[in-house]
Design a protein around this motif. Structure first.
Motif, short mmCIF file in Angstrom:
data_model
loop_
_atom_site.label_atom_id
_atom_site.label_comp_id
_atom_site.label_asym_id
_atom_site.label_seq_id
_atom_site.Cartn_x
_atom_site.Cartn_y
_atom_site.Cartn_z
N THR A 168 1.40 -3.41 -10.53
CA THR A 168 0.50 -2.52 -10.09
C THR A 168 -0.96 -2.45 -10.51
OG1 THR A 168 3.11 -1.51 -10.32
CG2 THR A 168 0.99 0.01 -10.05
N VAL A 169 -2.09 -1.15 -8.97
CA VAL A 169 -3.29 -1.47 -9.19
C VAL A 169 -3.39 0.58 -8.83
CG1 VAL A 169 -4.87 -1.51 -8.60
CG2 VAL A 169 -3.26 -3.89 -9.13
N ARG A 170 -3.85 0.79 -9.52
CA ARG A 170 -4.67 2.39 -9.11
C ARG A 170 -5.71 2.25 -8.20
NH1 ARG A 170 -6.05 7.59 -10.04
NH2 ARG A 170 -4.30 9.85 -9.31
N GLY A 171 -5.76 2.59 -6.84
CA GLY A 171 -7.09 3.78 -6.12
C GLY A 171 -7.96 1.91 -6.13
N ASP A 172 -7.50 0.91 -7.22
CA ASP A 172 -9.46 0.12 -6.96
C ASP A 172 -8.28 -1.23 -5.74
OD1 ASP A 172 -11.12 -2.21 -9.44
OD2 ASP A 172 -10.52 -2.32 -6.84
N LEU A 208 0.38 -1.72 -0.07
CA LEU A 208 0.60 0.21 -0.03
C LEU A 208 0.50 1.33 0.21
CD1 LEU A 208 -2.97 1.60 0.08
CD2 LEU A 208 -2.99 0.97 2.40
N LEU A 209 0.64 2.11 -0.81
CA LEU A 209 1.40 2.78 -1.17
C LEU A 209 0.70 4.43 -0.74
CD1 LEU A 209 3.64 2.35 -3.96
CD2 LEU A 209 4.43 2.22 -1.27
N ALA A 212 -4.24 -14.13 -5.19
CA ALA A 212 -3.77 -15.21 -6.66
C ALA A 212 -2.37 -15.88 -6.24
CB ALA A 212 -4.62 -14.49 -7.84
N GLY A 213 -2.32 -15.18 -5.32
CA GLY A 213 -0.35 -15.12 -5.27
C GLY A 213 0.50 -13.95 -5.89
N LEU A 214 0.26 -13.28 -5.94
CA LEU A 214 0.85 -11.60 -6.93
C LEU A 214 0.80 -11.02 -5.70
CD1 LEU A 214 -0.75 -11.64 -9.83
CD2 LEU A 214 1.37 -12.98 -9.60
N LEU A 215 2.21 -9.97 -5.46
CA LEU A 215 2.17 -8.74 -5.32
C LEU A 215 1.47 -7.80 -6.19
CD1 LEU A 215 6.68 -9.25 -4.08
CD2 LEU A 215 4.21 -9.67 -2.83
N ALA A 216 0.36 -6.46 -5.57
CA ALA A 216 -0.51 -6.22 -5.34
C ALA A 216 -0.14 -4.83 -5.22
CB ALA A 216 -1.36 -6.01 -5.59
N ILE A 217 1.11 -3.97 -5.78
CA ILE A 217 1.49 -2.27 -5.48
C ILE A 217 0.08 -1.04 -5.34
CG2 ILE A 217 2.70 -0.73 -5.73
CD1 ILE A 217 5.03 -2.49 -6.62
N LEU A 218 -0.33 -0.98 -4.40
CA LEU A 218 -1.98 -0.09 -4.84
C LEU A 218 -1.70 0.81 -4.34
CD1 LEU A 218 -4.74 -0.01 -4.86
CD2 LEU A 218 -5.18 -0.78 -2.32
#
Length: 540
Positions: free
Chosen positions: A486-490, A459-460, A500-506
């Motif tokens: 990378t995901v923006r705002g969702d 979380l950024l 699902a096993g990924l590193l999600a940068i939000l």
């Protein structure tokens, strides 16, 4: 046997055998805490109901330390049992009364052998639980009573034993019966009956005791003979788990197994699960020849009218009363394993005649046997009882345990040690049918093994500069061999990717209102971002 049968001719023998065959069968389990006198009670029943051979009686008389017979030696046959004075293994004994035949299971009382107790009680029609009049209601007494009710045993006799050591004081009996009745009234038994007894002295077991004039005079044996017959499942739906496919030659294909419940007749329309192919019963074969019909618990071989693909583990049932196929289900577990239940591990579920890989998705609650309350729990330890949500790799063709004890029960096996770690009772489907179809069939453990990492949300938050930090962080993690996006705002999308096993940068310049992140083990690695496991997210 201790009382010889006087049979004058072959006709008397035939009549005796016919009468014995027609007697109703009662499966009885005797439970209780350590040293409550279970083995002594069963030995007394065997002795006074002429269920022993003369050489058995002579051997026990020689082995008994004093002049009185040690009735526990009739059941405690292992050397370790005799040395320690406890029951370890489940001992099955048989005796007959004027009205019925009885198969009685002597189960261990020690907490270490609760798994053996549950095994012995799993097929019982009635239970006798002993309470030591000196010690009162113990935690293990409560645990055994709860397991008996959980296993669907309808009738319970509470025998207050060792009343001779309390001078047959009616106040002691009244206090213990009142205490136990307050506990048992919440367990759902159809009938609970109380008896003041002395297993060593024989009081109120097969004959009324003159030392309890304040008791109504009913004996334990009389109560057992008065119980209605429970094992006739004539009206139950037909269930036939296939154990073996017989193919001795090109002209014969039969499916062998034991009828779990119900009755099947030649010509009946049946469905084979899980394929759901319909066909008819062409023949019912046994070692003694063909039958027109067969009922539980007969072991038979069924031949079908059509060429249907049937394998071990499949289930044959009547078309009008089919079972249910559950892949996501809720169940009660009695945990036997020395190691705690690990929700991240895969286990094997043994249901009827097949094994299915499965994992416990969630422990819903654990039963507190002292307060009879349901307490939150993340795992189950040895002898714990709890409700869980179970996910199976393939659907179980089953019925709820309350409707069918055969197809509603299962055991859990540790595939690494091959130990049986739990016994389970199916309650029903977990959630709605639509929810079941939407759930993933891939466990978190499998994703970790495939990807080499655990999924998480990074979380950024803060100033708009995080917009440039996110792609640099993604590049750095990718160069380290991580699976990252990378995901923006969702937040919903980020959580799904993490599961699902990924590193999600939000990233978002401002913290998204309505979302909270419980950072339980995430110290910031760099200013402005944190490592958030997906299980710690909670919508507010």
């Amino acid at each position: 046997m201790t009382a010889a049968l006087q049979l004058n001719d072959k006709g008397d023998l035939q009549r005796f055998l016919a009468e014995h065959y027609e007697k109703e069968l009662l499966r009885l389990v005797v439970v209780g805490s350590v040293d409550d006198g279970k083995s002594t009670l069963i030995g007394r029943l065997l002795y006074e109901c002429n269920g022993l051979f003369e050489d058995q009686v002579a051997a026990v008389k020689r082995a008994s330390a004093g002049e009185e017979i040690d009735f526990s030696l009739f059941t405690d046959g292992l050397r370790a049992e005799r040395e320690q004075g406890i029951t370890i293994d489940v001992a099955y004994r048989y005796f007959s009364t004027r009205r019925r035949k009885v198969i009685v299971a002597d189960t261990p009382g020690h907490i270490q052998y609760t798994r053996n107790m549950a095994t012995g009680a799993s097929t019982a029609d009635a239970a006798v639980i002993l309470v030591d009049a000196r010690l009162g209601i113990l935690p293990q007494t409560r645990r055994h009573a709860y397991i008996a009710s959980l296993l669907g045993i309808p009738y319970l006799a509470v025998s207050i034993n060792k009343m001779d050591l309390m001078d047959f004081d009616p106040a002691v009996y009244a206090r213990l019966t009142k205490e136990f009745d307050a506990f048992a009234s919440t367990l759902g038994f159809e009938q609970v009956r109380y008896f003041p007894i002395s297993a060593r002295g024989g009081d109120n077991i097969t004959q009324p005791s003159g030392r309890t004039p304040w008791h109504d005079g009913e004996t334990l044996l009389g109560w057992l003979e008065s119980l209605p017959h429970q094992r006739r499942l004539d009206g139950a739906p037909f269930r036939f788990p296939v154990q073996y496919v017989l193919r001795p030659n090109l002209d014969y294909r039969g499916f062998a197994g034991q009828i779990a419940s119900g009755t099947v007749r030649v010509g009946d329309e049946v469905v084979v699960f899980p394929s759901k192919r319909r066909t008819h019963i062409a023949a019912i074969d046994t070692f003694d020849g063909s039958l027109g019909e067969a009922s539980a618990p007969s072991s038979v071989t069924l031949r079908l009218a059509d060429e249907v693909d049937v394998s071990r583990g499949d289930l044959i049932a009547h078309a009008e009363k089919p079972p249910v196929a559950l892949q996501y289900l809720e169940a009660m577990l009695v945990w036997f394993g020395e190691e705690r239940l690990d929700t991240s591990r895969r286990y094997l579920v043994k249901h009827t005649s097949k094994y299915v890989p499965a994992h416990v998705e969630q422990v819903l609650w654990r039963k507190d046997l002292e307060a009879l309350s349901e307490v939150p729990a993340e795992s189950l330890s040895l002898n714990d009882i709890g409700k869980v949500r179970l996910v199976c790799k393939r659907p179980l063709i089953c019925d709820p345990y309350t409707e069918n004890r055969k197809t509603g029960a299962f055991i859990v096996v540790d595939p690494l040690t091959n130990d049986t770690v739990a016994a389970g009772m199916i309650l029903g489907a977990a959630g709605e049918a639509g929810d079941q179809e939407a759930r993933s069939l891939i466990s978190a453990e499998e994703r970790r093994a495939r990807l080499g990492q655990s999924g998480a949300v990074i979380l950024l938050t803060g100033t708009p500069e995080v917009q440039t930090l996110a792609p640099r962080l993604e590049r750095a993690l990718f160069d380290q061999g991580r699976h990252v996006v990378t995901v923006r705002g969702d937040a919903e999308n980020a959580l799904a990717l993490a599961e699902a096993g990924l590193l999600a940068i939000l990233y978002t310049p401002f913290r998204r209102r309505g979302w909270g992140c419980g950072i339980n083990s995430a110290a910031p690695v760099s200013p402005g971002w944190s490592w958030i496991p997906p299980t710690s997210w909670s919508a507010r």
